[in-house]
Design an enzyme around this catalytic site. Structure first.
Site, PDB file in Angstrom:
ATOM      1  N   GLU A 195     -38.939   3.370  47.718  1.00 43.20           N
ATOM      2  CA  GLU A 195     -38.585   4.296  48.790  1.00 43.20           C
ATOM      3  C   GLU A 195     -38.657   5.718  48.229  1.00 43.20           C
ATOM      4  OE1 GLU A 195     -34.707   3.808  50.542  1.00 43.20           O
ATOM      5  OE2 GLU A 195     -35.171   5.220  52.149  1.00 43.20           O
ATOM      6  N   GLY A 209     -28.789   7.071  43.512  1.00 44.93           N
ATOM      7  CA  GLY A 209     -27.633   6.217  43.234  1.00 44.93           C
ATOM      8  C   GLY A 209     -28.025   4.752  43.122  1.00 44.93           C
ATOM      9  N   ALA A 210     -28.745   4.268  44.122  1.00 44.06           N
ATOM     10  CA  ALA A 210     -29.107   2.856  44.142  1.00 44.06           C
ATOM     11  C   ALA A 210     -30.124   2.623  45.245  1.00 44.06           C
ATOM     12  CB  ALA A 210     -27.880   1.984  44.384  1.00 44.06           C
ATOM     13  N   MET A 211     -30.668   1.399  45.297  1.00 50.75           N
ATOM     14  CA  MET A 211     -31.721   1.097  46.273  1.00 50.75           C
ATOM     15  C   MET A 211     -31.574  -0.315  46.816  1.00 50.75           C
ATOM     16  SD  MET A 211     -34.308   2.152  47.915  1.00 50.75           S
ATOM     17  CE  MET A 211     -35.037   1.092  49.162  1.00 50.75           C
ATOM     18  N   GLU A 212     -31.693  -0.411  48.144  1.00 47.02           N
ATOM     19  CA  GLU A 212     -31.349  -1.643  48.862  1.00 47.02           C
ATOM     20  C   GLU A 212     -32.476  -2.657  48.993  1.00 47.02           C
ATOM     21  OE1 GLU A 212     -31.689   1.457  50.281  1.00 47.02           O
ATOM     22  OE2 GLU A 212     -32.623   1.328  52.257  1.00 47.02           O
ATOM     23  N   ASN A 213     -33.460  -2.684  48.088  1.00 48.28           N
ATOM     24  CA  ASN A 213     -34.551  -3.664  48.155  1.00 48.28           C
ATOM     25  C   ASN A 213     -34.045  -5.037  48.562  1.00 48.28           C
ATOM     26  OD1 ASN A 213     -36.048  -1.578  46.645  1.00 48.28           O
ATOM     27  ND2 ASN A 213     -34.749  -2.262  44.970  1.00 48.28           N
ATOM     28  N   HIS A 224     -22.552   0.202  50.333  1.00 50.61           N
ATOM     29  CA  HIS A 224     -23.645   0.886  51.037  1.00 50.61           C
ATOM     30  C   HIS A 224     -24.939   0.068  50.968  1.00 50.61           C
ATOM     31  CE1 HIS A 224     -25.825   4.563  52.415  1.00 50.61           C
ATOM     32  NE2 HIS A 224     -26.807   4.033  51.713  1.00 50.61           N
ATOM     33  N   GLU A 225     -25.329  -0.318  49.758  1.00 56.48           N
ATOM     34  CA  GLU A 225     -26.600  -1.042  49.620  1.00 56.48           C
ATOM     35  C   GLU A 225     -26.510  -2.406  50.297  1.00 56.48           C
ATOM     36  OE1 GLU A 225     -28.740   0.969  48.782  1.00 56.48           O
ATOM     37  OE2 GLU A 225     -27.446   2.423  47.779  1.00 56.48           O
ATOM     38  N   GLU A 232     -29.734   5.555  57.250  1.00 48.81           N
ATOM     39  CA  GLU A 232     -28.823   6.164  56.275  1.00 48.81           C
ATOM     40  C   GLU A 232     -27.534   6.686  56.905  1.00 48.81           C
ATOM     41  OE1 GLU A 232     -29.036   5.486  53.377  1.00 48.81           O
ATOM     42  OE2 GLU A 232     -31.153   5.015  53.037  1.00 48.81           O
TER      43      GLU A 232
HETATM   44  N1  ARG Z   1     -32.169   4.086  50.333  1.00 47.07           N
HETATM   45  C1  ARG Z   1     -31.462   4.486  49.152  1.00 47.07           C
HETATM   46  C2  ARG Z   1     -30.003   4.555  49.552  1.00 47.07           C
HETATM   47  O1  ARG Z   1     -29.565   5.360  50.278  1.00 47.07           O
HETATM   48  C3  ARG Z   1     -31.893   5.792  48.613  1.00 47.07           C
HETATM   49  C4  ARG Z   1     -33.187   5.764  47.881  1.00 47.07           C
HETATM   50  C5  ARG Z   1     -33.912   7.020  47.998  1.00 47.07           C
HETATM   51  N2  ARG Z   1     -34.741   7.246  46.886  1.00 47.07           N
HETATM   52  C6  ARG Z   1     -35.600   8.232  46.802  1.00 47.07           C
HETATM   53  N3  ARG Z   1     -36.254   8.334  45.722  1.00 47.07           N
HETATM   54  N4  ARG Z   1     -35.790   9.095  47.742  1.00 47.07           N
HETATM   55  O2  ARG Z   1     -29.260   3.733  49.238  1.00 47.07           O
HETATM   56 ZN    ZN Z   2     -28.775   4.254  51.928  1.00 47.67          ZN
END
Ligand code: ARG
Ligand code: ZN
Length: 853
Positions: free
Chosen positions: A119, A259-263, A295-296, A318
């Site tokens: 993302e 912070g983190a990523m919701e894959n 959140h994730e 978001e």
């Molecule tokens: N979707 C992620 C979150 O809010 C954020 C990742 C966005 N990363 C980026 N490189 N723009 O949990």
């Molecule tokens: Zn998010």
């Protein structure tokens, strides 16, 4: 300069082709990784003659259409392939070098492990693809790597096959049954410690839970696991949403831009939001982990099951997911304190964004670099917009709207309008005017005047709204603003508490049978993200601090009382008069300190008086030096006026073992040390006796307000103790970054050479350079421009290394309009220098060019 074309929401077009299924095969081998993507392509627009795929920095070694070599053209950032087949199989083989990828987008290496961040538009750095969120495909993934170095090979969904290949190599295959956009793809390969657990969903399915951390850190993974289980249970009880795969994995990596990523099924986290134990993490860190894990996890429904049609709709997932994580935190802990934290983010950072060159609506109209729009506006103001709908519809109406949203759109890529329509249709509440919150940028001002007619026993509020123009949008329309207010009698009784809808440019609220003039508690709970303009008297604010039903309103009143006093003294300074503290302010604070019934964490919030940044945000133009002097004066006066009470409270709290007590104790300590060096010994003792990071860091932060020998010696003690723990060394870097003083920059330049610092790790950069620019305004804005120079040098270095991080830490430099002419000149000159860079990234170009426009 790379391509700098903006994209517009109004130009959105459905794709000509879609991909329904993709089989990915990764052969991981040092700097040389081979990716084979076999996509099932389907034409959706019958007139389309060219398949256009996205791709960046890719080397193609083979391309086949239905197994036959086929011609294609590589245009910058795209691949064009002429065909009028209605459906076909496309095979593309690319070679990547993950070791050279320091931008941390696509496939890269974090400390010896392979991982991905796709993302927003990172998948196109892995293979040529329809890298847009409205193309949903089913993925199967095969990963092959050296078995000893990479025993864990992970991807989305369920593990369906694995085996040895001889030669010390092995493979694992994954299949994700849920169609998803490319940005939710993930791959991780590495050696980790694994914490395993399980969760049984309310319909009785068992889900395997796995948290992967760097070797030796297993004992720091428990809080994240606990947070995950709480999140799963909470989403079932509050939103009736259950998890949908048999496995949920979280991997913590050191090198991560956000912070983190919701894959799907495989979250990748910054270690900062996973690792914690009492010795090394503060109460705030614990809270941050709970909220980001939540959140994730919550994204699995709001983001993954229902995703965004295009990136302009980012707030669809978001804003909603931040709202959900805020509600989760509030249900797990103190609702009032969580709300206060959220309000502070809006007032300090989001309002600043609105009044700077990057002002944008929560659904922006135009974007150059999507990564620049993961902002406090899209996320946090977006969450406020969801919260306003919750306020207008009530919990029941809101939940009915959520249910309708999922019934209509599960498995789809949709728009913010689709979400609002579901809310509207399920509740019957008219949200037509409310929709403007999505398209209109800027901070509305809500001005309220009061009048009391004793003869008629009528109390009247005249409410008017006005949104100042922003660089992206000159015309503003009246918004639908929920105004939550309470009227309070002189004896403290609550006379009325109600939410009113403000929809006109100006409207009146009349309250009859008011035997006396009430005190209004306006915009309770910050019921809308607006600037409230009401001319409160000192008496009124003190009345609210004492009697408002809402704890948030008490805090708001205390902050307003303090801010007013600061601005009063700024005026005195300008007129060359001496500064003054109203004894009623000191007495009010004393009253709270003596109130044993008041929640400790809430009192701590009151005692952390509005920061310099908060105060800067309240005005259009600021004399920073006068403001800082006035703020410091007041804090010293309040602290010395309450010295006995602060010391007594500090002593009483010293032995208590809960987060609220620690927060209050540290707030008292901070005030005492600001007032007099004589209290240094309290900090020293606290540091020496601390058995947790909150206490150690609290003592250091209190000492860090001023240069002293004790500060220096405790900081170096801290450094020796934690040299091997990067996340704790980040706190040490931030203490250095936030220490006041004119020659900060010399010290910080040296620190960039310290072994604890590295330009290639985003956490290190944010802790030292980001914190300096954002949280040490006095040093950053040194009149000689040394702070600007230091930031600019770092940005120039990061422009090629990691453009995303560079564009994030530049924020304080582009928000120069509030400062005096001399400073503005220096800030502009720094920006001109950046703009002139020959290889300027899109990320920086977008922000800098807007700032200088
Ligand atoms: N979707 C992620 C979150 O809010 C954020 C990742 C966005 N990363 C980026 N490189 N723009 O949990
Ligand atoms: Zn998010």
């Amino acid at each position: 300069m790379a391509q700098v074309k903006a994209k517009y929401l109004k130009d959105y077009r459905a794709p000509d082709h879609t991909i329904t299924q993709v089989d990915l095969s990764f052969v991981l081998d040092g700097a040389n990784t081979q990716v084979t993507a076999v996509s099932q392509v389907r034409r959706v627009n019958d007139t389309a003659k060219t398949l256009v795929l996205d791709g960046e920095s890719l080397t193609v070694s083979q391309l086949l259409v239905n197994g036959q070599a086929h011609e294609y053209r590589e245009v910058e950032g795209q691949l064009h392939l002429d065909t009028d087949l209605a459906s076909f199989e496309l095979t593309i083989v690319t070679q990547l070098d993950p070791q050279a990828n320091l931008a941390l987008e696509g496939l890269y290496m974090s400390d010896g492990a392979y991982c991905t961040q796709c993302e927003a538009e990172g998948f196109r750095r892995i293979t040529y693809f329809l890298d847009r969120p409205d193309v949903l495909a089913v993925y199967s993934v095969r990963i092959e790597a050296d078995k000893a170095a990479f025993p864990y090979l992970l991807s989305n969904g369920n593990r369906v096959d694995s085996g040895d290949l001889g030669n010390g190599r092995h493979f694992v295959c994954w299949q994700d049954p849920f169609p998803k956009p490319a940005y939710l793809f993930a791959l991780v390969a590495g050696d980790f410690d694994l914490l395993s657990d399980s969760f049984t969903t309310k319909s009785g399915r068992e889900v395997a839970l796995q948290v992967f951390v760097d070797k030796g850190n297993l004992h720091k993974a428990h809080h994240a696991m606990l947070s995950l289980k709480k999140s799963m249970a909470w989403d079932e009880s509050r939103f009736d949403l259950e998890y949908d795969l048999d496995i949920y994995m979280i991997v913590a990596v050191d090198f991560f831009n956000m912070g983190a990523m919701e894959n799907k099924g495989l979250n990748v986290f910054n270690t900062k939001y996973v690792l914690a134990d009492k010795d090394s993490a503060t109460d705030e860190d614990y809270h941050g982990i709970e909220s980001v894990v939540g959140h994730e996890y919550f994204h699995n429904w709001t983001g993954n099951r229902v995703t965004c049609r295009d990136w302009f709709q980012l707030s669809l997932k978001e804003g909603l997911t931040v709202f959900r994580d805020q509600e989760f935190s509030s249900d797990m802990g103190s609702r009032a304190v969580n709300r206060i934290h959220a309000i502070k983010v809006i007032k300090n950072q989001q309002f600043a964004e609105d009044s700077g060159p990057m002002a944008h609506a929560i659904r922006p109209d135009s974007v150059i670099e999507m990564n620049n729009f993961y902002t406090v506006t899209v996320y946090n103001k977006g969450a406020e917009v969801i919260r306003m709908m919750h306020t207008l519809l009530g919990e029941q109406g809101f939940q009915a709207g959520m249910k309708c949203y999922f019934e209509r759109h599960d498995g789809q890529a949709v728009t913010c309008d689709d979400f609002v329509a579901a809310m509207e249709d399920a509740s019957g509440v008219d949200l037509s005017q409310f929709r403007r919150w999505y398209s209109q940028s800027g901070t509305p001002e809500l001005t309220i005047l009061e009048a009391y007619d004793a003869d008629k026993q009528a109390y009247r509020l005249t409410v008017s709204q006005h949104t100042p123009a922003t660089p992206d949008q000159s015309e503003k329309l009246p918004l639908h603003i929920p105004l939550d207010l309470e009227l309070i009698a002189s004896d403290g009784r609550s006379l009325l508490s109600q939410v009113f809808s403000v929809t006109e440019t100006e409207q009146e609220l009349v309250f009859s049978e008011m035997a006396e003039r009430p005190v209004p508690s306006l915009l309770q709970n910050f019921s809308a993200p607006v600037r409230l303009k009401f001319d409160y008297s000192v008496e009124q604010l003190i009345h609210l601090m004492r009697y408002a039903s809402s704890e948030v309103a008490k805090w708001e009143a205390s902050a307003a009382l303090f801010s007013q006093a600061v601005w009063g003294n700024v005026e005195h300074l300008k007129a060359q008069q001496s500064m003054y503290v109203d004894p009623r302010l000191v007495d009010a604070v004393k009253g709270l300190l003596l109130d044993e019934a008041l929640d400790k964490a809430l009192l701590a919030e009151v005692l952390n008086f509005p920061s310099l940044n908060t105060l800067v945000e309240q005005v259009g133009q600021v004399d920073l030096d006068a403001l800082a002097a006035a703020r410091e004066f007041l804090i010293e006066e309040i602290a010395s006026g309450c010295e006995d009470e602060l010391v007594a409270r500090y002593r009483e709290l010293a032995s208590q073992d809960d987060a609220g007590a620690r927060a209050l104790k540290n707030a008292c300590l901070t005030l005492l040390l600001q007032m007099s060096d004589a209290h240094q010994v309290l900090a020293q003792r606290q540091y020496e006796q601390a058995n947790n990071m909150t206490d150690s860091l609290g003592a250091l932060a209190a000492l860090n307000q001023e240069a002293s020998q004790l500060r220096d010696s405790l900081l170096s003690d801290f450094q020796q103790k934690w040299a091997d723990t990067p996340l704790v060394m980040d706190k040490w870097l931030t203490l250095h970054a936030c220490c006041p003083g004119e020659d900060r920059v010399t010290a910080l330049r040296e620190l960039t050479l310290h072994s604890a610092f590295s330009f290639s790790n985003p956490n290190r950069v944010r802790s030292l350079i980001g914190a300096f620019a954002a949280a040490n305004p006095l040093s950053f804005h040194q009149p000689d421009g040394s702070g600007y120079r230091f930031l600019t040098e770092a940005i120039i270095k990061l422009n090629t290394l990691n453009p995303q991080v560079a564009a994030r830490i530049i924020t304080p430099l582009i928000q120069f309009k509030k400062f005096d002419e001399q400073r503005q000149k220096l800030m502009r000159a720094a920006l001109e220098e950046i703009l002139a860079l020959p290889d300027l990234s899109k990320d920086l170009y977008e922000k800098v060019s807007k700032a200088l426009a």
